[in-house]
Design a protein around this motif. Sequence first.
Motif, PDB file in Angstrom:
ATOM      1  N   LEU A  94       0.805  -1.217   0.000  1.00  0.00           N
ATOM      2  CA  LEU A  94       0.000   0.000   0.000  1.00  0.00           C
ATOM      3  C   LEU A  94       0.843   1.274   0.000  1.00  0.00           C
ATOM      4  N   GLY A  95       2.141   1.130   0.208  1.00  0.00           N
ATOM      5  CA  GLY A  95       3.015   2.301   0.246  1.00  0.00           C
ATOM      6  C   GLY A  95       2.994   3.032   1.574  1.00  0.00           C
ATOM      7  N   ALA A  96       2.576   2.363   2.624  1.00  0.00           N
ATOM      8  CA  ALA A  96       2.511   2.986   3.953  1.00  0.00           C
ATOM      9  C   ALA A  96       3.894   3.008   4.593  1.00  0.00           C
ATOM     10  N   PRO A  97       4.386   4.183   4.986  1.00  0.00           N
ATOM     11  CA  PRO A  97       5.715   4.265   5.589  1.00  0.00           C
ATOM     12  C   PRO A  97       5.738   3.918   7.074  1.00  0.00           C
ATOM     13  N   ARG A  98       4.566   3.755   7.679  1.00  0.00           N
ATOM     14  CA  ARG A  98       4.496   3.519   9.120  1.00  0.00           C
ATOM     15  C   ARG A  98       3.571   2.348   9.440  1.00  0.00           C
ATOM     16  N   VAL A  99       4.008   1.538  10.409  1.00  0.00           N
ATOM     17  CA  VAL A  99       3.179   0.461  10.947  1.00  0.00           C
ATOM     18  C   VAL A  99       3.083   0.670  12.453  1.00  0.00           C
ATOM     19  N   HIS A 100       1.869   0.806  12.929  1.00  0.00           N
ATOM     20  CA  HIS A 100       1.641   0.898  14.370  1.00  0.00           C
ATOM     21  C   HIS A 100       1.603  -0.521  14.923  1.00  0.00           C
ATOM     22  N   VAL A 101       2.563  -0.846  15.763  1.00  0.00           N
ATOM     23  CA  VAL A 101       2.642  -2.179  16.360  1.00  0.00           C
ATOM     24  C   VAL A 101       1.710  -2.219  17.569  1.00  0.00           C
ATOM     25  N   MET A 102       0.708  -3.073  17.475  1.00  0.00           N
ATOM     26  CA  MET A 102      -0.284  -3.215  18.542  1.00  0.00           C
ATOM     27  C   MET A 102       0.315  -4.071  19.670  1.00  0.00           C
ATOM     28  N   ALA A 103       0.446  -3.469  20.846  1.00  0.00           N
ATOM     29  CA  ALA A 103       1.083  -4.159  21.973  1.00  0.00           C
ATOM     30  C   ALA A 103       0.183  -5.224  22.581  1.00  0.00           C
ATOM     31  N   GLY A 104      -1.093  -4.944  22.669  1.00  0.00           N
ATOM     32  CA  GLY A 104      -2.028  -5.900  23.244  1.00  0.00           C
ATOM     33  C   GLY A 104      -2.413  -5.551  24.659  1.00  0.00           C
ATOM     34  N   VAL A 105      -3.379  -6.286  25.150  1.00  0.00           N
ATOM     35  CA  VAL A 105      -3.859  -6.156  26.517  1.00  0.00           C
ATOM     36  C   VAL A 105      -3.341  -7.363  27.287  1.00  0.00           C
ATOM     37  N   LEU A 106      -2.758  -7.102  28.434  1.00  0.00           N
ATOM     38  CA  LEU A 106      -2.149  -8.196  29.193  1.00  0.00           C
ATOM     39  C   LEU A 106      -3.187  -9.193  29.688  1.00  0.00           C
ATOM     40  N   PRO A 107      -2.961 -10.464  29.428  1.00  0.00           N
ATOM     41  CA  PRO A 107      -3.850 -11.490  29.973  1.00  0.00           C
ATOM     42  C   PRO A 107      -3.675 -11.589  31.489  1.00  0.00           C
ATOM     43  N   ASP A 108      -4.652 -12.135  32.138  1.00  0.00           N
ATOM     44  CA  ASP A 108      -4.548 -12.358  33.584  1.00  0.00           C
ATOM     45  C   ASP A 108      -3.272 -13.130  33.892  1.00  0.00           C
ATOM     46  N   GLY A 109      -2.594 -12.701  34.928  1.00  0.00           N
ATOM     47  CA  GLY A 109      -1.394 -13.377  35.381  1.00  0.00           C
ATOM     48  C   GLY A 109      -0.107 -12.857  34.777  1.00  0.00           C
ATOM     49  N   VAL A 110      -0.189 -12.010  33.764  1.00  0.00           N
ATOM     50  CA  VAL A 110       1.018 -11.447  33.164  1.00  0.00           C
ATOM     51  C   VAL A 110       1.304 -10.113  33.835  1.00  0.00           C
ATOM     52  N   ILE A 111       2.530  -9.965  34.329  1.00  0.00           N
ATOM     53  CA  ILE A 111       2.886  -8.717  35.003  1.00  0.00           C
ATOM     54  C   ILE A 111       3.600  -7.785  34.019  1.00  0.00           C
ATOM     55  N   ALA A 112       3.491  -6.510  34.301  1.00  0.00           N
ATOM     56  CA  ALA A 112       4.005  -5.484  33.392  1.00  0.00           C
ATOM     57  C   ALA A 112       5.478  -5.674  33.023  1.00  0.00           C
TER      58      ALA A 112
END
Length: 131
Positions: A94-112
Amino acid sequence: MRHAANLSLLYPHLPLVERPAAAAADGFGGAEILFPYGIDLALLRRALDDAGLSVELINTPPGRDGERGLAAIPGAEERFDEAFALALDTARYLGAPRVHVMAGVLPDGVIAPDAVRTLVANLRRVAPQAT
């Protein structure tokens, strides 16, 4: 200054391939498309070209079942790599120079701190592909 229309959100009454023309008619010079996946990219590219719009940004695929990204999710590294590869191929087409990397929402039990380590490791691993 050039403004980009978010074609995923604007003009919801129109099919995606008709939105570039509407955005151009409203004075936009660029477009953002959140998730340009599972659609005919050649048709979309043609509609963007016909409207004179550049694609400024796309997002990585969000994942499945309501996920909002994979980059910071421990254990999802392989799925993130696949999602990033798809995003990069799509952005290039598409010729897009930028990709926003989606980090996600932490599942239960995953610490920051674990999520941050995963995010940094994933970005370091895939960043060379984006040059």
